[in-house]
Design a protein around this motif. Structure first.
Motif, PDB file in Angstrom:
ATOM      1  N   ALA A   5       0.799  -1.262  -0.097  1.00  0.00           N
ATOM      2  CA  ALA A   5      -0.120   0.032   0.028  1.00  0.00           C
ATOM      3  C   ALA A   5       0.853   1.250   0.028  1.00  0.00           C
ATOM      4  O   ALA A   5       0.605   2.326  -0.780  1.00  0.00           O
ATOM      5  CB  ALA A   5      -0.817   0.118   1.251  1.00  0.00           C
ATOM      6  N   GLU A   6       2.084   1.316   0.736  1.00  0.00           N
ATOM      7  CA  GLU A   6       2.841   2.422   0.627  1.00  0.00           C
ATOM      8  C   GLU A   6       3.569   2.538  -0.468  1.00  0.00           C
ATOM      9  O   GLU A   6       3.830   3.751  -0.991  1.00  0.00           O
ATOM     10  CB  GLU A   6       3.956   2.075   1.868  1.00  0.00           C
ATOM     11  CG  GLU A   6       3.280   2.555   3.307  1.00  0.00           C
ATOM     12  CD  GLU A   6       3.725   1.817   4.605  1.00  0.00           C
ATOM     13  OE1 GLU A   6       3.566   2.257   5.503  1.00  0.00           O
ATOM     14  OE2 GLU A   6       4.952   1.094   4.242  1.00  0.00           O
ATOM     15  N   TYR A   7       3.944   1.649  -1.294  1.00  0.00           N
ATOM     16  CA  TYR A   7       4.223   1.615  -2.491  1.00  0.00           C
ATOM     17  C   TYR A   7       3.466   2.380  -3.612  1.00  0.00           C
ATOM     18  O   TYR A   7       3.638   3.100  -4.233  1.00  0.00           O
ATOM     19  CB  TYR A   7       5.216   0.325  -3.063  1.00  0.00           C
ATOM     20  CG  TYR A   7       6.101   0.008  -2.875  1.00  0.00           C
ATOM     21  CD1 TYR A   7       7.478   0.565  -2.931  1.00  0.00           C
ATOM     22  CD2 TYR A   7       6.295  -1.310  -1.689  1.00  0.00           C
ATOM     23  CE1 TYR A   7       8.607   0.073  -2.404  1.00  0.00           C
ATOM     24  CE2 TYR A   7       7.610  -1.685  -1.060  1.00  0.00           C
ATOM     25  CZ  TYR A   7       8.759  -0.955  -1.449  1.00  0.00           C
ATOM     26  OH  TYR A   7       9.844  -1.269  -1.110  1.00  0.00           O
ATOM     27  N   CYS A   8       2.318   2.011  -3.308  1.00  0.00           N
ATOM     28  CA  CYS A   8       1.132   2.450  -4.095  1.00  0.00           C
ATOM     29  C   CYS A   8       0.668   3.941  -4.049  1.00  0.00           C
ATOM     30  O   CYS A   8       0.719   4.721  -4.796  1.00  0.00           O
ATOM     31  CB  CYS A   8      -0.338   1.806  -3.840  1.00  0.00           C
ATOM     32  SG  CYS A   8      -0.371   0.146  -4.514  1.00  0.00           S
ATOM     33  N   VAL A   9       1.049   4.322  -2.634  1.00  0.00           N
ATOM     34  CA  VAL A   9       0.931   5.791  -2.222  1.00  0.00           C
ATOM     35  C   VAL A   9       2.030   6.660  -2.996  1.00  0.00           C
ATOM     36  O   VAL A   9       1.802   7.579  -3.611  1.00  0.00           O
ATOM     37  CB  VAL A   9       0.915   6.027  -0.554  1.00  0.00           C
ATOM     38  CG1 VAL A   9       1.300   7.447  -0.442  1.00  0.00           C
ATOM     39  CG2 VAL A   9      -0.318   5.434  -0.073  1.00  0.00           C
ATOM     40  N   ILE A  10       3.207   6.045  -2.828  1.00  0.00           N
ATOM     41  CA  ILE A  10       4.225   6.504  -3.676  1.00  0.00           C
ATOM     42  C   ILE A  10       4.268   7.036  -4.988  1.00  0.00           C
ATOM     43  O   ILE A  10       4.364   7.860  -5.700  1.00  0.00           O
ATOM     44  CB  ILE A  10       5.637   5.971  -3.425  1.00  0.00           C
ATOM     45  CG1 ILE A  10       6.164   6.083  -1.884  1.00  0.00           C
ATOM     46  CG2 ILE A  10       6.829   6.256  -4.220  1.00  0.00           C
ATOM     47  CD1 ILE A  10       6.437   7.622  -1.566  1.00  0.00           C
ATOM     48  N   ALA A  11       3.697   5.762  -5.864  1.00  0.00           N
ATOM     49  CA  ALA A  11       3.511   5.727  -7.168  1.00  0.00           C
ATOM     50  C   ALA A  11       2.388   6.940  -7.562  1.00  0.00           C
ATOM     51  O   ALA A  11       2.492   7.500  -8.461  1.00  0.00           O
ATOM     52  CB  ALA A  11       3.004   4.515  -7.511  1.00  0.00           C
ATOM     53  N   CYS A  12       1.126   6.898  -6.702  1.00  0.00           N
ATOM     54  CA  CYS A  12       0.190   7.852  -7.055  1.00  0.00           C
ATOM     55  C   CYS A  12       0.854   9.275  -6.712  1.00  0.00           C
ATOM     56  O   CYS A  12       0.470  10.119  -7.385  1.00  0.00           O
ATOM     57  CB  CYS A  12      -0.951   7.717  -6.063  1.00  0.00           C
ATOM     58  SG  CYS A  12      -1.906   6.289  -6.256  1.00  0.00           S
ATOM     59  N   ALA A  13       1.724   9.627  -5.584  1.00  0.00           N
ATOM     60  CA  ALA A  13       2.241  10.963  -5.354  1.00  0.00           C
ATOM     61  C   ALA A  13       2.717  11.381  -6.569  1.00  0.00           C
ATOM     62  O   ALA A  13       2.928  12.525  -7.057  1.00  0.00           O
ATOM     63  CB  ALA A  13       2.927  10.904  -4.207  1.00  0.00           C
ATOM     64  N   ILE A  30      -5.798   5.838  -1.232  1.00  0.00           N
ATOM     65  CA  ILE A  30      -4.392   5.948  -1.593  1.00  0.00           C
ATOM     66  C   ILE A  30      -4.082   7.102  -2.329  1.00  0.00           C
ATOM     67  O   ILE A  30      -3.106   7.744  -2.188  1.00  0.00           O
ATOM     68  CB  ILE A  30      -4.258   4.683  -2.122  1.00  0.00           C
ATOM     69  CG1 ILE A  30      -3.932   3.582  -0.869  1.00  0.00           C
ATOM     70  CG2 ILE A  30      -2.690   4.652  -2.748  1.00  0.00           C
ATOM     71  CD1 ILE A  30      -3.433   2.346  -1.356  1.00  0.00           C
ATOM     72  N   PRO A  31      -4.889   7.435  -3.303  1.00  0.00           N
ATOM     73  CA  PRO A  31      -4.433   8.630  -4.270  1.00  0.00           C
ATOM     74  C   PRO A  31      -4.478   9.906  -3.355  1.00  0.00           C
ATOM     75  O   PRO A  31      -3.925  10.869  -3.771  1.00  0.00           O
ATOM     76  CB  PRO A  31      -5.726   8.648  -5.198  1.00  0.00           C
ATOM     77  CG  PRO A  31      -5.975   7.162  -5.741  1.00  0.00           C
ATOM     78  CD  PRO A  31      -5.881   6.713  -4.077  1.00  0.00           C
ATOM     79  N   SER A  32      -5.699  10.119  -2.604  1.00  0.00           N
ATOM     80  CA  SER A  32      -5.519  11.142  -1.618  1.00  0.00           C
ATOM     81  C   SER A  32      -4.463  11.375  -0.696  1.00  0.00           C
ATOM     82  O   SER A  32      -3.948  12.372  -0.427  1.00  0.00           O
ATOM     83  CB  SER A  32      -6.914  10.947  -0.779  1.00  0.00           C
ATOM     84  OG  SER A  32      -8.058  11.268  -1.642  1.00  0.00           O
TER      85      SER A  32
END
Length: 237
Positions: A5-13, A30-32
């Motif tokens: 999930a944290e990698y997904c947060v980084i990728a969205c950021a 996660i996008p937010s």
């Protein structure tokens, strides 16, 4: 240990990197978190909104007013970057959030077209898919809501910077704007992504891993932006 999930947060950021003073419109948890993380780190000029008429800081407190007329100017002038969901998406970035099956007699009714055509034709639009599967990444969407590269017909502000899923990051940096696997999240293989995708992805000779978060970014995610770990509801790995 960094979670999926944290990698997904980084990728969205990263979708908002180098965007300048534009309005971020993330849809989904996660996008937010990703948009707020970008604002606090490498994208300090990013504008965040409460979704109504107020510009907000990453902690949700008000920092300005965004009247509807000005909001529409940002939308139609290419100065907003939306990250939407997708019930279906194809190789050229056509997105469906309206229905599954034939429009006249759908098997399942979804959200409806909503603002997807305006978003995709008038400002950059990325996508977030928390569960990557062949049901979502399809050869042909049942109905076009968000407009892909093969249908944009030279729309001035049409651009799909990236698609982020729980398996990896995708872009359209190919000669015909077909979807390309840009990175896999650590622990995911290229073959896993191919197997979960309903069309032939463009895949380079070497596919990098999604970048690691810095220690400061992890602290912000875990202690400031999402201390309750609600991100794990979308991506539980």
């Amino acid at each position: 240990m960094t979670t999926r999930a944290e990698y997904c947060v980084i990728a969205c950021a990263e979708a908002w990197r180098d965007g300048g003073e534009i309005l971020a419109s993330p849809m989904g948890l996660i996008p937010s978190v990703g948009a707020r993380l970008a604002r606090l780190t490498f994208a300090p000029d990013l504008l965040l909104t409460d979704g109504e008429a107020t510009l907000v800081r990453p902690d949700g407190t008000a920092e300005g007013w965004l009247p509807y007329r000005q909001h529409l100017e940002l939308v139609t002038g290419g100065r907003r970057h939306v990250m939407m969901g997708a019930s279906q998406i194809d190789r050229y970035g056509n997105q469906n959030i309206s229905c599954i099956g034939d429009w006249a007699r759908p098997v399942r009714q979804l959200l409806g077209v909503r603002g997807a055509p305006v978003n995709t034709l008038n400002n950059p639009t990325s996508y977030w898919v928390p569960r990557h599967s062949r049901r979502v990444f399809v050869e042909r969407v049942d109905m076009v809501c968000g407009v892909g590269y093969d249908r944009a017909a030279g729309a001035r502000h049409h651009r799909i910077p990236r698609v982020v899923s729980d398996l990896g990051v995708f872009d359209f940096a190919t000669p015909d704007h077909a979807m390309r696997l840009a990175s896999v999240h650590p622990g995911v293989t290229v073959e896993e992504v191919r197997e979960a995708t309903g069309f032939a992805l463009v895949v380079g000779d070497e596919v990098p891993c999604t970048r690691e978060p810095t220690a400061a970014e992890l602290r912000l995610i875990r202690e400031v932006l999402d201390p309750g770990n609600t991100r794990a509801r979308e991506v539980p790995l």
